[in-house]
Scaffold this active site. Structure first.
Site, PDB file in Angstrom:
ATOM      1  N   GLU A  54      -4.432  -5.560  -0.030  1.00 25.26           N
ATOM      2  CA  GLU A  54      -4.208  -5.726  -1.511  1.00 25.26           C
ATOM      3  C   GLU A  54      -2.928  -6.297  -1.758  1.00 25.26           C
ATOM      4  OE1 GLU A  54      -3.490  -1.915  -3.820  1.00 25.26           O
ATOM      5  OE2 GLU A  54      -5.338  -1.281  -2.813  1.00 25.26           O
ATOM      6  N   GLU A  80      -3.535   3.690   1.706  1.00 28.58           N
ATOM      7  CA  GLU A  80      -2.115   4.150   1.237  1.00 28.58           C
ATOM      8  C   GLU A  80      -1.757   5.319   1.190  1.00 28.58           C
ATOM      9  OE1 GLU A  80      -1.252   2.303  -2.716  1.00 28.58           O
ATOM     10  OE2 GLU A  80      -1.706   0.391  -1.901  1.00 28.58           O
TER      11      GLU A  80
HETATM   12  O1  IFM Z   1      -4.050   0.140  -8.451  1.00 28.04           O
HETATM   13  C1  IFM Z   1      -3.559   0.510  -7.137  1.00 28.04           C
HETATM   14  C2  IFM Z   1      -4.245   0.674  -6.057  1.00 28.04           C
HETATM   15  O2  IFM Z   1      -5.309   1.602  -6.492  1.00 28.04           O
HETATM   16  C3  IFM Z   1      -3.628   1.204  -4.819  1.00 28.04           C
HETATM   17  N1  IFM Z   1      -2.591   0.147  -4.719  1.00 28.04           N
HETATM   18  C4  IFM Z   1      -1.741  -0.198  -5.525  1.00 28.04           C
HETATM   19  C5  IFM Z   1      -2.702  -0.428  -6.547  1.00 28.04           C
HETATM   20  C6  IFM Z   1      -1.758  -0.933  -7.872  1.00 28.04           C
HETATM   21  O3  IFM Z   1      -0.571  -0.056  -8.350  1.00 28.04           O
END
Ligand code: IFM
Length: 467
Positions: A353, A163
């Site tokens: 994710e 990210e």
């Molecule tokens: O916890 C985070 C993760 O570290 C990165 N992506 C989003 C998740 C939820 O906010």
């Protein structure tokens, strides 16, 4: 759900969010140690100092992974544990820790996927300019090479950067994340230097491990214009530039979006590009990691209400929403997956994710009955199946997260885990969603619904980490 056949089932965490033990085993401070120490930066002064205690109790994580029956597990390695400091020498204690975890996964038949950068930049690099300094990208490429050299016999799947949008724009513009800055030009620079670092790291991994698979994890948002009014359509395009295309275009096409200069200004873009060759960012990838959470309704606004993108307003969405107000919109997930598929039809997609933050709690029966997460999982997996039916090559799904973690600007209150973590003791307990995901995985593996509908109590799997 036959459209899910062949998906590799996973879950994920990141080093700073679960390990704790921030000043042990030769670990040096990261920007998150510095940031969380700043009064008021994080509610209640929470930090990753103790977290879920996984550095001390890796078996807890390994048992949870095995109990779920995961095919694959995504973790990040902390740069601050892997090297001793600015000289970049390997830190034997940190490396031994990760080798134990990786070997533990392998022993349980679980394929590890390792993220090299999940936001915990060494403070010594921040002191030299952090992601605004091109030298950080060189240091990252060296770190990637070191990680492959030290761990490559146990890891064959790597994610360079997680990210970069959040690390750049929340770290350097909204100030919600470390290093807590408020400057748009620096945020753009940090985005481009991270992308440059990603390209360098892909080359480093390929040089040392030609058969390894490498990708990057981008958080992509689904943005919908509130009306067909040209101003709202233009505002939505601007949001899409900053949140999506600024990362997709360099990573997949080796170029900046056409409207980058129009939004940021020629001088700012020129300065942000110093030393960065965008064409070299688009190294061929083995997969694109998609992190999906966000769907937003956007309209033009002179005042604006977004912490990152100027001139736009994100409208409050109707329920359902996550605990922190994020729209539950599985159709947006399908759209994002199909968008990536349309861009690169042959490139495998890994959903690295996806999950929901809730204010979970244990009820009087000492269970966490997170019915919203169960519904979320079902709806988002149906959305994934739809995307696959329509041609998206989604090969893996990693639910975020395996366990409750230090959730960055929300501290410990907002929980994403399949496992509930009792932070005062470090004890783990499967939420109802963990039972659900476990059954779902078993069912997929058997090619049908699970045989026993098992709701085995995790305590019988020896899963309670003492303090
Ligand atoms: O916890 C985070 C993760 O570290 C990165 N992506 C989003 C998740 C939820 O906010």
């Amino acid at each position: 759900m036959s459209a899910l056949a062949g998906v590799r089932w996973g879950s994920a965490t990141a080093a700073y969010q679960v390990e704790g033990a921030v000043d042990e085993g030769g670990r040096t401070p990261s920007i998150w140690d510095t940031f969380t120490a700043r009064p008021g930066a994080i509610p209640r002064g929470d930090s990753g100092e103790i977290a879920a205690r996984i550095y001390h109790h890796p078996a807890v994580l390994l048992d949870a992974v095995a109990w779920l029956g995961l095919d694959t597990y995504r973790l990040s390695v902390a740069w601050t544990r892997m090297v001793t400091g600015p000289d970049g020498r390997p830190n034997p204690e940190g490396i031994a820790y990760y080798r134990r975890v990786l070997q533990g996964l392998r022993d349980r038949g679980v394929t590890p996927v390792v993220t090299l950068y999940h936001w915990d930049l060494p403070q010594w690099l921040q002191d030299a300019g952090g992601w605004a300094n091109l030298a950080t990208a060189d240091a990252f490429a060296e770190f990637a090479a070191l990680a492959v050299g030290e761990l490559g016999d146990l890891v064959s799947e790597w994610i360079t950067v997680n990210e970069p949008f959040c690390a750049a724009f929340h770290g350097h513009l909204s100030g919600l994340h470390a290093p807590g800055l408020h400057d748009e030009a620096t945020a753009l620079r940090a985005a481009l230097v991270q992308l440059h670092a990603h390209g360098e790291a892909v080359r480093a991994v390929r040089r040392l491990a030609p058969t390894a698979r490498v990708g990057v994890s981008l958080n992509l948002s689904d943005l919908e214009a509130a009306t067909d009014n040209p101003a709202d359509l233009a505002a939505t395009r601007v949001a899409d530039l900053v949140e999506n295309r600024l990362f997709l275009d360099p990573a997949l096409r080796g170029r900046l979006p056409d409207d980058t200069v129009g939004y940021f200004g020629a001088d700012v873009v020129e300065a942000a590009l110093r030393g960065v060759d965008v064409t070299r960012i688009a190294e061929p990838l083995d997969f694109l990691g998609v992190n999906y959470y966000e769907h937003n309704l956007v309209r033009a606004s002179r005042v604006g209400n977004d912490l990152v993108v100027r001139g736009i307003e994100k409208l409050p969405v109707p329920e359902p929403r996550s605990g922190n107000g994020v729209a539950v919109n599985p159709a947006g997930f399908t759209r994002v997956l199909l968008r990536v598929a349309a861009l690169e039809p042959e490139l495998p997609i890994w959903v690295t994710e996806n999950g929901i933050g809730l204010w979970d709690y244990l009820g009087p029966d000492a269970r966490c009955n997170d019915v919203e997460r169960i519904a979320y999982l079902d709806q988002y997996l149906a959305a994934l199946a739809t995307a696959r039916d329509q041609g998206a090559r989604v090969e893996a799904y990693f639910h975020w997260s395996l366990m409750d973690t230090f959730e960055w600007s929300y501290g410990y209150q907002l929980r994403y885990g399949l496992f509930y973590v009792d932070f005062p003791t470090g004890r783990l307990l499967p939420k109802q969603s963990a039972h659900h995901y476990r059954r779902l995985i078993a069912g997929q593996r058997a090619g049908g619904p699970p045989a026993d509908g098992s709701t085995m109590d995790i305590s019988s799997a020896g899963l309670s980490a003492g303090a």
